[in-house]
Every structure is written in C-alpha cells, then in structure tokens.
Design a protein around this motif. Structure first.
Motif, short mmCIF file in Angstrom:
data_model
loop_
_atom_site.label_atom_id
_atom_site.label_comp_id
_atom_site.label_asym_id
_atom_site.label_seq_id
_atom_site.Cartn_x
_atom_site.Cartn_y
_atom_site.Cartn_z
N ILE A 1 1.05 -1.39 -0.03
CA ILE A 1 -0.05 0.04 0.11
C ILE A 1 1.04 1.21 0.13
CG2 ILE A 1 -1.79 1.17 1.33
CD1 ILE A 1 -2.42 -1.53 2.67
N ARG A 2 0.72 2.06 -0.95
CA ARG A 2 1.39 3.54 -0.80
C ARG A 2 0.83 4.44 0.14
NH1 ARG A 2 4.61 6.16 -4.62
NH2 ARG A 2 4.06 8.58 -5.04
N CYS A 3 1.48 5.10 0.73
CA CYS A 3 1.08 6.00 1.76
C CYS A 3 1.72 7.35 1.88
CB CYS A 3 1.46 5.36 3.17
SG CYS A 3 0.70 3.86 3.67
N LYS A 4 0.98 8.44 2.02
CA LYS A 4 1.61 9.72 2.14
C LYS A 4 2.38 10.02 3.56
CE LYS A 4 0.62 14.62 1.20
NZ LYS A 4 1.27 15.08 2.42
N VAL A 5 3.33 10.27 3.46
CA VAL A 5 3.89 10.65 4.84
C VAL A 5 3.47 11.89 5.23
CG1 VAL A 5 6.40 10.94 6.07
CG2 VAL A 5 5.95 9.45 4.11
N GLU A 6 2.63 11.75 6.40
CA GLU A 6 2.17 13.17 6.91
C GLU A 6 2.80 13.86 8.06
OE1 GLU A 6 -1.02 14.51 6.11
OE2 GLU A 6 -1.70 13.10 4.75
N LYS A 7 3.49 13.20 8.79
CA LYS A 7 4.26 13.93 9.73
C LYS A 7 5.39 12.72 10.36
CE LYS A 7 2.91 16.73 13.80
NZ LYS A 7 1.94 16.97 14.68
N VAL A 8 6.43 13.41 10.83
CA VAL A 8 7.49 12.80 11.30
C VAL A 8 7.98 13.69 12.63
CG1 VAL A 8 9.70 11.69 11.31
CG2 VAL A 8 8.32 11.41 9.29
N THR A 9 7.76 13.29 13.70
CA THR A 9 7.99 14.13 14.90
C THR A 9 8.65 13.42 15.89
OG1 THR A 9 6.09 15.28 14.33
CG2 THR A 9 6.80 15.92 16.48
N PRO A 10 9.66 14.17 16.28
CA PRO A 10 10.28 13.39 17.54
C PRO A 10 9.59 13.67 19.07
CG PRO A 10 11.58 15.30 17.24
CD PRO A 10 10.38 15.26 16.24
N PHE A 11 9.29 12.34 19.53
CA PHE A 11 8.82 12.39 21.03
C PHE A 11 9.86 13.06 21.97
CE2 PHE A 11 5.74 9.07 19.70
CZ PHE A 11 4.82 9.89 19.88
N ASN A 12 11.14 12.46 21.80
CA ASN A 12 12.42 12.83 22.49
C ASN A 12 13.41 12.60 21.62
OD1 ASN A 12 12.85 10.23 22.62
ND2 ASN A 12 11.60 9.82 24.61
N ASP A 13 14.55 12.47 22.21
CA ASP A 13 15.85 12.35 21.31
C ASP A 13 16.12 11.11 20.70
OD1 ASP A 13 16.74 11.17 23.63
OD2 ASP A 13 18.50 12.62 24.09
#
Length: 232
Positions: A4-16
């Motif tokens: 399945i092809r997915c759009k990458v909506e968000k990549v966010t660090p919770f911590n380091d």
C-alpha cells in the motif's frame, strides 16, 4: 499481505530517541489491533514496526526508536523525513487483541513496545470493552516514557484499566514504580494462571519475560507477542 502506498504526513520526535510517524494510506486496509506493518525500503528490505493506531483511526501511527545515527531504524526515519510517499506491506502478525476473551488482561511494554499496546488499548476503548486490564510500561527512566500523559489519561478515564509505569532510574517525585519491569510483575503476581498476556519490546526482554512467566504458570496459548516468532 497488501502493498500500500502511503503519504508521509508527519515525522515528529517524541524525545531524542523516539519518533512519531503518521502515514495516510492511499487505500484503506483492514487490520486488527496489535498487528504490525513493514516499511518497504527495497525489494528485499522490509522493516517491521507495530501499528500504534487502532483500526478505526484515519491515519496509521508508528513509534520508531532511533537513537543511533545510521542505525537500522534511523535509516527508516531519515527516509520518511525526505520522501513524500512510502510503500508499506500490511497487515502482519498474530498477536492481535482477542476481543471475545473475557479473561483479565495483562499488557506489558518495554520502551517503544508501547506502540503495540497503544493500538490494543485504544481498540478496547473504542469498542466499549470493560475487561479488567493492567498495563505495565517499563523504561530506563521517566524521559524514555515518551507518551506517559496519554497512558495516565487512559487510567483516569477508564475504571477497568490500571496503568503501572515502571522505571529503573526514578526521580524523587516519581509517581510510579521504581524497579526492573519483570521484577515488578513478579512482585505483583503469585500466579499468571487465567490471564491473557500481551507483550512487546526488545527481543531479549520478551524472551526473558517468557521464562519468568512460565515459572509463574502462564498458559502459553494465551501469551501473545509477535517477537516469539523470531526467538527460540
């Protein structure tokens, strides 16, 4: 299993050391709470991650522990940061929530194993289940417990759910247990007979847990963890 092809909506660090990833599939697909997917990095390079979202969610959520540069998971994070789209293979895994079971449940997560448990608990909440559930989340320290707030919110809002945070290195004002995760479970239970147990985390922790749980009488037919397919 579907590609399945997915759009990458968000990549966010919770911590380091842990990243939250949100993906929007181009076509919807069915999965069960507790299953996983694989990020397709190449034709023969497919890397598995637990699905952190419940089946009713609009976006697919992943929690990727990636503390070391150029490590196996960090390569995935860097790819997701730069590519607008990514292919996944899904769903996979047999350690999904047995919704029909009325046995009390023990959920055990080490580190980012939380993502596996998150899908299951959010599905329990969404479907109105009230099966007694205790959720143990073990981390090295409080900083590593990256989604502590949502787990405490589950505890506060659902009488059937008890969240038990366990850290090995605790500050003076820590509101939880200070111990090794498995030692804490051994302290809290004399026997594990009659429970459904769901577990995720590092393979060495999951393997050690199985040995401890065997000593405590666990019925292995009711012990669920996809790591067991990869460890002896």
């Amino acid at each position: 299993m579907n590609t399945i092809r997915c759009k990458v909506e968000k990549v966010t660090p919770f911590n380091d050391a842990v990243f939250q990833v949100l993906l929007k599939p181009e076509v919807s697909f069915d999965f069960q709470a507790g299953q996983y997917l694989s990020i397709v990095m190449g034709e023969k390079d497919k890397r598995p991650f637990s699905i952190a979202s419940a089946p009713n969610a609009d976006l697919i959520e992943l929690h990727i522990g990636a503390a070391v540069s150029e490590s196996y998971p960090m390569q995935v994070v860097e790819r997701l940061k730069t590519d607008e789209f990514i292919d996944i293979e899904a769903p996979a895994g047999t350690a999904f929530l047995r919704e029909a079971s009325q046995r009390p449940r023990i959920m055990v997560a080490g580190g980012t194993g939380f993502s596996y448990i998150k899908s299951i608990i959010e599905q329990q909440i969404a479907s109105g289940q009230t099966v007694k559930t205790q959720f143990y989340w073990g981390c090295r320290n409080e900083q590593a417990m990256y989604y502590q707030d949502i787990a405490r919110q589950w505890h506060a809002n659902n009488e059937w759910l008890e969240f038990i945070p366990v850290v090995e290195d605790a500050p003076a004002d820590w509101n939880g247990k200070q111990a090794n995760l498995l030692e804490q479970i051994k302290q809290d239970y004399v026997s594990l007979i009659g429970y459904d147990i769901y577990i995720a985390g590092r393979f060495d922790m999951v393997g050690a847990a199985r040995e401890v749980f065997r000593e405590m009488g666990v019925d292995e037919a009711n012990l669920y963890g996809d790591a067991f397919a990869f460890i002896k």
